[in-house]
Design a protein around this motif. Structure first.
Motif, PDB file in Angstrom:
ATOM      1  N   CYS A 129       0.806  -1.229   0.000  1.00  0.00           N
ATOM      2  CA  CYS A 129       0.000   0.000   0.000  1.00  0.00           C
ATOM      3  C   CYS A 129       0.837   1.276   0.000  1.00  0.00           C
ATOM      4  N   ILE A 130       1.984   1.258   0.662  1.00  0.00           N
ATOM      5  CA  ILE A 130       2.871   2.436   0.650  1.00  0.00           C
ATOM      6  C   ILE A 130       4.308   1.970   0.394  1.00  0.00           C
ATOM      7  N   PRO A 131       4.541   1.421  -0.801  1.00  0.00           N
ATOM      8  CA  PRO A 131       5.845   0.785  -1.087  1.00  0.00           C
ATOM      9  C   PRO A 131       7.033   1.738  -1.001  1.00  0.00           C
ATOM     10  N   LEU A 132       6.824   3.022  -1.310  1.00  0.00           N
ATOM     11  CA  LEU A 132       7.941   3.966  -1.273  1.00  0.00           C
ATOM     12  C   LEU A 132       8.463   4.187   0.140  1.00  0.00           C
ATOM     13  N   ARG A 133       7.621   3.978   1.127  1.00  0.00           N
ATOM     14  CA  ARG A 133       8.015   4.154   2.525  1.00  0.00           C
ATOM     15  C   ARG A 133       8.530   2.856   3.156  1.00  0.00           C
ATOM     16  N   TYR A 134       8.431   1.752   2.411  1.00  0.00           N
ATOM     17  CA  TYR A 134       8.778   0.444   2.981  1.00  0.00           C
ATOM     18  C   TYR A 134      10.224   0.367   3.467  1.00  0.00           C
ATOM     19  N   PRO A 135      11.216   0.815   2.693  1.00  0.00           N
ATOM     20  CA  PRO A 135      12.610   0.692   3.175  1.00  0.00           C
ATOM     21  C   PRO A 135      12.879   1.482   4.449  1.00  0.00           C
ATOM     22  N   VAL A 136      12.084   2.523   4.684  1.00  0.00           N
ATOM     23  CA  VAL A 136      12.286   3.342   5.879  1.00  0.00           C
ATOM     24  C   VAL A 136      11.514   2.778   7.070  1.00  0.00           C
TER      25      VAL A 136
END
Length: 320
Positions: A129-136
């Motif tokens: 749902c929020i893949p861009l925030r996943y690594p953080v």
């Protein structure tokens, strides 16, 4: 607190097991439980060793798998050996303290599993749902902390249940109508003015540990399904579904049989004692045995790692 024994026989409890089972089937049943335990132990240790030794698998999702495997191994170790002892060695007795210890571990580990499934759902929710925030938001350290909370939070809650149950007098019978000690079977043999209070308190805590994580799990997977349906690329949908399939299978194995038993009991559908015990064993012992297979065959990275290692073994020179 103090524990009062109204009769000396209550110093030990007697595990009833399957009351309708003929003695001629004791050996096959004990062999079946031994096979289940061997499968669970082998699969869980294999998953733990594989993730620990293979650096490419040391990712958040697989760290959760490690915690699940450890939980499965511990739960089976605290329950299955006593069942095997009953049917293989005719050893049905369990001491009062051992029974309460087993009861604590059964409910504690079940609650830990519920919270670990919540962590696993959170991991997939953020990834999809929020893949861009996943690594953080999702790192190995964060997942380790969340899994630590999953192990810690149920401990005082389950200890409360055990200490509360110890305030009862056990004067009805020393027969545990189950294959292991659980709260319902144990407190059914209790008596005293606070019996109802003990049972209701335990039910509320159990519902908290099961339904609170389930509510978030349902929300997360519904959100994931909505996101998948909005994807324009069929390959993207297929890839996303494949990353969530193991988690969905594991969650369904844990929750669906429990919900069926609870709903059936609520609407007044009654089971025979043998069927009730069988259903409880199915949702308690079958998932730990199947989970390692789900990890291996439904998780792409683990499957590829296994295939690579098998290929290396098959092509290695015979002398090495």
């Amino acid at each position: 607190f103090s524990v009062r024994f109204d009769d000396p026989f209550t110093v030990h409890f007697h595990i009833l097991g399957f009351p309708g089972l003929s003695p001629q089937y004791y050996a096959p049943v004990s062999a079946l439980f031994f096979f289940i335990y061997l499968t669970t132990a082998t699969g869980s240790v294999f998953i733990l060793a594989l993730v620990i030794c293979e650096k490419s698998l040391q990712k958040p999702s697989y760290l959760v798998f490690c915690h699940l495997a450890l939980n499965d191994l511990t739960f089976s170790t605290f329950t299955i050996p006593k069942i095997i002892a009953k049917y293989w060695f005719a050893d049905s007795d369990i001491s009062f303290n051992s029974c309460f210890t087993q009861m604590f571990m059964v409910h504690y580990l079940g609650s830990v599993m519920s919270f670990l499934l919540l962590v696993m759902a959170l991991d997939r929710f953020i990834a999809v749902c929020i893949p861009l925030r996943y690594p953080v938001l999702i790192t190995n350290n964060i997942i380790s902390v969340l899994c630590g909370f999953a192990w810690f939070i149920p401990a005082p809650l389950m200890m409360t249940i055990v200490l509360h149950a110890l305030t009862l007098s056990y004067c009805k019978s020393n027969i545990i109508a189950q294959c292991y000690c659980d709260h319902i079977s144990l407190t059914n043999q209790g008596c005293g003015g606070n019996l109802r209070e003990v049972q209701v308190t335990a039910l509320c805590i159990a519902m908290l540990c099961l339904l609170l994580p389930l509510a978030f799990i349902l929300f997360s997977y519904v959100s994931i399904i909505v996101v998948i349906l909005k994807m324009s690329s069929s390959s993207g949908r297929k890839k996303t579904i494949s990353t969530c399939t193991p988690q969905i299978f594991i969650t369904c194995l844990f929750y669906l049989p429990r919900c069926f038993v609870y709903v059936a009991s609520t609407v007044g559908f009654s089971f025979s004692l043998d069927i009730r015990i069988l259903l409880i064993l199915l949702y308690s012992l079958l998932p730990p045995a199947l989970n390692p297979l789900i990890y291996c065959f439904k998780t792409r990275d683990i499957k590829l790692t296994l295939l690579r290692k098998l290929k290396m073994m098959s092509t290695a020179p015979e002398g090495l």
